[in-house]
Scaffold this motif. Structure first.
Motif, PDB file in Angstrom:
ATOM      1  N   LYS A  70     -73.453  19.955 -42.591  1.00 11.49           N
ATOM      2  CA  LYS A  70     -72.775  19.203 -41.532  1.00 11.49           C
ATOM      3  C   LYS A  70     -71.267  19.189 -41.738  1.00 11.49           C
ATOM      4  N   GLU A  71     -70.847  19.200 -43.006  1.00  9.90           N
ATOM      5  CA  GLU A  71     -69.414  19.118 -43.306  1.00  9.90           C
ATOM      6  C   GLU A  71     -68.649  20.293 -42.716  1.00  9.90           C
ATOM      7  N   VAL A  72     -69.310  21.439 -42.576  1.00 12.11           N
ATOM      8  CA  VAL A  72     -68.652  22.616 -41.991  1.00 12.11           C
ATOM      9  C   VAL A  72     -68.226  22.324 -40.549  1.00 12.11           C
ATOM     10  N   TYR A  73     -69.128  21.742 -39.785  1.00 17.87           N
ATOM     11  CA  TYR A  73     -68.823  21.424 -38.382  1.00 17.87           C
ATOM     12  C   TYR A  73     -67.842  20.250 -38.266  1.00 17.87           C
ATOM     13  N   VAL A  74     -67.908  19.315 -39.208  1.00 14.84           N
ATOM     14  CA  VAL A  74     -66.979  18.180 -39.187  1.00 14.84           C
ATOM     15  C   VAL A  74     -65.545  18.663 -39.396  1.00 14.84           C
ATOM     16  N   LYS A  75     -65.340  19.558 -40.372  1.00 14.59           N
ATOM     17  CA  LYS A  75     -63.992  20.082 -40.632  1.00 14.59           C
ATOM     18  C   LYS A  75     -63.498  20.944 -39.475  1.00 14.59           C
ATOM     19  N   LYS A  76     -64.404  21.732 -38.906  1.00 16.97           N
ATOM     20  CA  LYS A  76     -64.024  22.589 -37.778  1.00 16.97           C
ATOM     21  C   LYS A  76     -63.587  21.746 -36.576  1.00 16.97           C
ATOM     22  N   SER A  77     -64.326  20.689 -36.304  1.00 17.67           N
ATOM     23  CA  SER A  77     -63.977  19.801 -35.186  1.00 17.67           C
ATOM     24  C   SER A  77     -62.654  19.084 -35.437  1.00 17.67           C
ATOM     25  N   ALA A  78     -62.425  18.623 -36.681  1.00 15.92           N
ATOM     26  CA  ALA A  78     -61.179  17.918 -37.007  1.00 15.92           C
ATOM     27  C   ALA A  78     -59.973  18.840 -36.856  1.00 15.92           C
ATOM     28  N   ALA A  79     -60.118  20.104 -37.252  1.00 16.41           N
ATOM     29  CA  ALA A  79     -59.002  21.053 -37.133  1.00 16.41           C
ATOM     30  C   ALA A  79     -58.670  21.319 -35.665  1.00 16.41           C
TER      31      ALA A  79
ATOM     32  N   ASN B  85     -55.068  20.480 -33.546  1.00 19.33           N
ATOM     33  CA  ASN B  85     -54.332  21.447 -32.720  1.00 19.33           C
ATOM     34  C   ASN B  85     -54.185  20.951 -31.280  1.00 19.33           C
ATOM     35  N   TRP B  86     -55.229  20.330 -30.772  1.00 18.15           N
ATOM     36  CA  TRP B  86     -55.179  19.828 -29.388  1.00 18.15           C
ATOM     37  C   TRP B  86     -54.147  18.713 -29.247  1.00 18.15           C
ATOM     38  N   ARG B  87     -54.079  17.817 -30.217  1.00 15.47           N
ATOM     39  CA  ARG B  87     -53.097  16.717 -30.162  1.00 15.47           C
ATOM     40  C   ARG B  87     -51.669  17.252 -30.240  1.00 15.47           C
ATOM     41  N   LYS B  88     -51.457  18.272 -31.051  1.00 15.76           N
ATOM     42  CA  LYS B  88     -50.110  18.851 -31.159  1.00 15.76           C
ATOM     43  C   LYS B  88     -49.672  19.469 -29.832  1.00 15.76           C
ATOM     44  N   THR B  89     -50.591  20.166 -29.182  1.00  9.39           N
ATOM     45  CA  THR B  89     -50.242  20.769 -27.885  1.00  9.39           C
ATOM     46  C   THR B  89     -49.958  19.698 -26.835  1.00  9.39           C
ATOM     47  N   GLN B  90     -50.688  18.593 -26.894  1.00 14.25           N
ATOM     48  CA  GLN B  90     -50.437  17.497 -25.954  1.00 14.25           C
ATOM     49  C   GLN B  90     -49.064  16.874 -26.174  1.00 14.25           C
ATOM     50  N   GLU B  91     -48.665  16.724 -27.433  1.00 13.97           N
ATOM     51  CA  GLU B  91     -47.343  16.164 -27.734  1.00 13.97           C
ATOM     52  C   GLU B  91     -46.229  17.094 -27.275  1.00 13.97           C
TER      53      GLU B  91
END
Length: 272
Positions: A248-257, A261-267
């Motif tokens: 599960k940790e693989v998908y958790v890290k992938k989602s967090a990354a 990136n999405w928040r940076k583009t929004q800013e």
């Protein structure tokens, strides 16, 4: 010495003068009192004067006996000005302001072909029977035949999305707001212009679900009108619960990354 005749004359004169004086006194009394006529009633002057004198005497006695107490002056509050509501500009929706009509699903496209093939002109009473016969024929079609209508419906939906986007962009925002109010009133969905920016990333489970469905649909290919998508979600949820924490940790890290990136583009878009 006066003669009897002279005495009688004097007596007559005295009675006449007495009566004259009496009558004059009587008329004076009548003048002072109220007299009436057919048209008006004269005022009583002397009793009114007497009443005025009595009132003045009473006022003098009151002022001499009682000391006048001045009451504190009560300040009257200034009248409040009525609030004037600003009249809002009424937005009028022009006639014919309706969004482009969306395409039907796979069965509706098949029903249109079936209707044109069997009976192009149908009355309201005949449409029910025609729908039943079309549904019976739809169930006899193979998956490949149904897939033709599914792809056609998907292509028409993409075309409709483009037309709807262009229509919403050309519409005045105030008119769109008023139009959405009317749609909500009649139980319809609001018309919203979809953002062209990057979509929000999915969570860990939905990322796992995308990978899970790729393998699941190879073994169980989806069919139009079936419940394979719902079934795949239930099976994926059971597999997610039984998965080890390291997997599960693989998908958790992938989602967090992806979220970072999405928040940076929004800013960056907000600053621009």
């Amino acid at each position: 010495m006066l003669t009897p005749f002279a005495l009688r004359a004097v007596a007559r004169l005295s009675t006449r003068t007495f009566l004259a004086v009496r009558s004059s006194a009587h008329t004076a009394i009548l003048l002072n009192t109220q007299t009436r006529s057919f048209l008006t009633t004269s005022r009583r002057e002397s009793p009114a004067k007497a009443n005025e004198e009595l009132v003045q005497v009473r006022k003098v006695t009151k002022t001499t006996t009682k000391t006048a107490v001045k009451k504190p002056a009560i300040k009257k509050a200034a009248p409040k000005k009525p609030k004037v509501k600003k009249a809002k500009d009424k937005v009028t929706v022009p006639r014919g302001t309706t969004p482009p009509k969306g395409p039907g699903g796979p069965f509706m496209l098949f029903f249109t072909d079936f209707k044109n093939r069997t009976k192009p002109t149908v009355t309201r009473d005949e449409i029910v029977e025609l729908s039943k016969s079309a549904a019976a024929e739809w169930h006899t079609l193979s998956d490949a035949q149904k897939e033709v209508y599914t792809k056609k419906s998907g292509a028409l939906k993409e075309q409709h999305d483009v037309e709807l986007k262009q229509w919403l962009e050309s519409l005045d925002p105030q008119v769109l707001k008023e139009l959405n109010k009317r749609r909500v009133k009649y139980g319809k969905r609001k018309l919203v212009l979809k953002s062209t920016g990057p979509k929000r990333p999915a969570g860990p489970f939905f990322m796992f679900l995308q990978d899970f469905r790729k393998e699941y649909f190879i073994q169980h290919p989806p069919v139009a009108g079936s419940t394979r998508i719902t079934e795949s979600t239930k099976v994926a949820a059971e597999a997610w619960r039984a998965m080890a924490p390291e997997a599960k940790e693989v998908y958790v890290k992938k989602s967090a990354a992806e979220w970072d990136n999405w928040r940076k583009t929004q800013e960056l878009e907000a600053k621009a």
